[in-house]
Design a protein around this motif. Structure first.
Motif, PDB file in Angstrom:
ATOM      1  N   SER A  59      63.135  56.303  45.833  1.00 22.75           N
ATOM      2  CA  SER A  59      62.592  57.888  46.118  1.00 22.75           C
ATOM      3  C   SER A  59      61.283  58.204  45.991  1.00 22.75           C
ATOM      4  O   SER A  59      60.935  57.458  45.178  1.00 22.75           O
ATOM      5  N   PRO A  60      60.469  59.103  46.601  1.00 30.24           N
ATOM      6  CA  PRO A  60      59.036  59.212  46.319  1.00 30.24           C
ATOM      7  C   PRO A  60      58.976  59.655  44.907  1.00 30.24           C
ATOM      8  O   PRO A  60      57.945  59.217  44.308  1.00 30.24           O
ATOM      9  N   GLU A  61      59.770  60.214  44.155  1.00 27.32           N
ATOM     10  CA  GLU A  61      59.728  60.418  42.819  1.00 27.32           C
ATOM     11  C   GLU A  61      59.648  59.350  41.954  1.00 27.32           C
ATOM     12  O   GLU A  61      58.773  59.208  41.179  1.00 27.32           O
ATOM     13  N   ARG A  62      60.694  58.616  42.343  1.00 29.11           N
ATOM     14  CA  ARG A  62      60.577  57.124  41.514  1.00 29.11           C
ATOM     15  C   ARG A  62      59.392  56.223  41.628  1.00 29.11           C
ATOM     16  O   ARG A  62      58.962  55.489  40.866  1.00 29.11           O
ATOM     17  N   GLU A  63      58.960  56.211  42.921  1.00 32.24           N
ATOM     18  CA  GLU A  63      57.820  55.466  43.445  1.00 32.24           C
ATOM     19  C   GLU A  63      56.635  56.116  42.533  1.00 32.24           C
ATOM     20  O   GLU A  63      55.764  55.315  41.994  1.00 32.24           O
ATOM     21  N   ALA A  64      56.359  57.413  42.242  1.00 34.89           N
ATOM     22  CA  ALA A  64      55.328  58.027  41.565  1.00 34.89           C
ATOM     23  C   ALA A  64      55.722  57.549  39.883  1.00 34.89           C
ATOM     24  O   ALA A  64      54.603  57.211  39.510  1.00 34.89           O
ATOM     25  N   TYR A  65      56.770  57.764  39.539  1.00 32.87           N
ATOM     26  CA  TYR A  65      57.130  57.365  38.173  1.00 32.87           C
ATOM     27  C   TYR A  65      56.950  55.975  37.890  1.00 32.87           C
ATOM     28  O   TYR A  65      56.181  55.659  36.741  1.00 32.87           O
ATOM     29  N   TYR A  66      56.921  54.812  38.833  1.00 27.74           N
ATOM     30  CA  TYR A  66      56.669  53.513  38.567  1.00 27.74           C
ATOM     31  C   TYR A  66      55.279  53.174  38.978  1.00 27.74           C
ATOM     32  O   TYR A  66      54.851  52.150  38.808  1.00 27.74           O
ATOM     33  N   SER A  67      54.465  54.139  39.588  1.00 31.48           N
ATOM     34  CA  SER A  67      53.128  53.475  40.089  1.00 31.48           C
ATOM     35  C   SER A  67      52.183  53.101  39.279  1.00 31.48           C
ATOM     36  O   SER A  67      51.518  51.956  39.288  1.00 31.48           O
ATOM     37  N   ASP A  68      52.215  53.392  37.848  1.00 36.73           N
ATOM     38  CA  ASP A  68      51.209  52.790  36.841  1.00 36.73           C
ATOM     39  C   ASP A  68      51.804  51.407  36.646  1.00 36.73           C
ATOM     40  O   ASP A  68      51.010  50.410  36.359  1.00 36.73           O
ATOM     41  N   PHE A  69      53.217  51.224  36.335  1.00 35.22           N
ATOM     42  CA  PHE A  69      53.825  50.151  35.986  1.00 35.22           C
ATOM     43  C   PHE A  69      53.401  49.073  37.272  1.00 35.22           C
ATOM     44  O   PHE A  69      53.050  47.827  36.718  1.00 35.22           O
ATOM     45  N   VAL A  70      53.728  49.334  38.357  1.00 32.60           N
ATOM     46  CA  VAL A  70      53.537  48.451  39.568  1.00 32.60           C
ATOM     47  C   VAL A  70      51.864  48.010  39.435  1.00 32.60           C
ATOM     48  O   VAL A  70      51.666  46.814  39.752  1.00 32.60           O
ATOM     49  N   ARG A  71      51.204  49.055  39.389  1.00 36.93           N
ATOM     50  CA  ARG A  71      49.881  48.554  39.353  1.00 36.93           C
ATOM     51  C   ARG A  71      49.341  47.576  38.378  1.00 36.93           C
ATOM     52  O   ARG A  71      48.634  46.780  38.583  1.00 36.93           O
ATOM     53  N   GLN A  72      49.805  47.946  37.065  1.00 38.33           N
ATOM     54  CA  GLN A  72      49.403  46.826  36.033  1.00 38.33           C
ATOM     55  C   GLN A  72      50.111  45.556  36.180  1.00 38.33           C
ATOM     56  O   GLN A  72      49.496  44.512  35.935  1.00 38.33           O
ATOM     57  N   TYR A  73      51.354  45.750  36.471  1.00 36.56           N
ATOM     58  CA  TYR A  73      51.974  44.331  37.055  1.00 36.56           C
ATOM     59  C   TYR A  73      51.501  43.400  37.971  1.00 36.56           C
ATOM     60  O   TYR A  73      51.100  42.234  37.914  1.00 36.56           O
ATOM     61  N   GLU A  74      50.812  44.261  39.031  1.00 32.15           N
ATOM     62  CA  GLU A  74      50.048  43.479  40.208  1.00 32.15           C
ATOM     63  C   GLU A  74      48.681  43.062  39.609  1.00 32.15           C
ATOM     64  O   GLU A  74      48.437  41.769  39.923  1.00 32.15           O
ATOM     65  N   ASP A  75      48.024  43.727  38.775  1.00 31.34           N
ATOM     66  CA  ASP A  75      46.931  43.286  38.296  1.00 31.34           C
ATOM     67  C   ASP A  75      47.059  41.952  37.333  1.00 31.34           C
ATOM     68  O   ASP A  75      46.486  40.794  37.518  1.00 31.34           O
ATOM     69  N   ILE A  76      48.220  42.133  36.506  1.00 37.20           N
ATOM     70  CA  ILE A  76      48.382  40.667  35.621  1.00 37.20           C
ATOM     71  C   ILE A  76      48.705  39.612  36.521  1.00 37.20           C
ATOM     72  O   ILE A  76      48.271  38.401  36.529  1.00 37.20           O
ATOM     73  N   ARG A  77      49.598  39.781  37.635  1.00 31.08           N
ATOM     74  CA  ARG A  77      50.036  38.728  38.600  1.00 31.08           C
ATOM     75  C   ARG A  77      48.792  38.061  39.459  1.00 31.08           C
ATOM     76  O   ARG A  77      48.657  37.021  39.555  1.00 31.08           O
TER      77      ARG A  77
END
Length: 128
Positions: A59-77
């Motif tokens: 959902s848009p709310e969960r996407e916003a909630y996880y956005s920092d995690f996803v950005r950090q994960y993508e940076d590490i990968r």
């Protein structure tokens, strides 16, 4: 097999709305909801969209909630040298690592995926 158990298994593996958890049934496609381009929840009206074979199930709310995690994960990968800009790279996985950097890891993942296809999914289908 006990019909209550079969029904419970079907419900456990049914496609559900990301917002209200209602069961999502197929639309016009005779192949069921997984082959639609979008599904609208009959209860809350929430839409799930399939873009190029990938379902956006947040959902848009969960996407916003996880956005920092996803950005950090993508940076590490990215720092590890994983990923690619082309869709072909991802579509070849897990059977072929077009980068050649992590082929050994992807061979193990492909073996797991083959087991899922050959052993687990047929059991789920026969239980339904």
């Amino acid at each position: 097999m006990n019909t209550t158990l079969v029904h419970a298994r079907q419900q456990a593996f049914a496609l559900r709305c990301m917002n209200c958890s209602s069961s999502l049934h197929g639309g016009p496609s005779s192949l069921g909801p997984l082959f639609e381009s979008s599904i609208c929840c009959p209860v809350c009206g929430n839409m799930m969209v399939n873009e190029h074979g990938i379902w956006n199930a947040l959902s848009p709310e969960r996407e916003a909630y996880y956005s920092d995690f996803v950005r950090q994960y993508e940076d590490i990968r990215r720092q590890e040298g994983r990923g690619a800009a082309s869709a072909e790279y991802y579509l070849a996985l897990p059977f072929r690592d077009l980068s050649g950097k992590f082929s050994r890891q992807w061979r193990v993942r492909a073996q797991t995926y083959r087991y899922l296809l050959a052993e687990l999914l047929p059991r789920l289908r026969s239980a339904g």
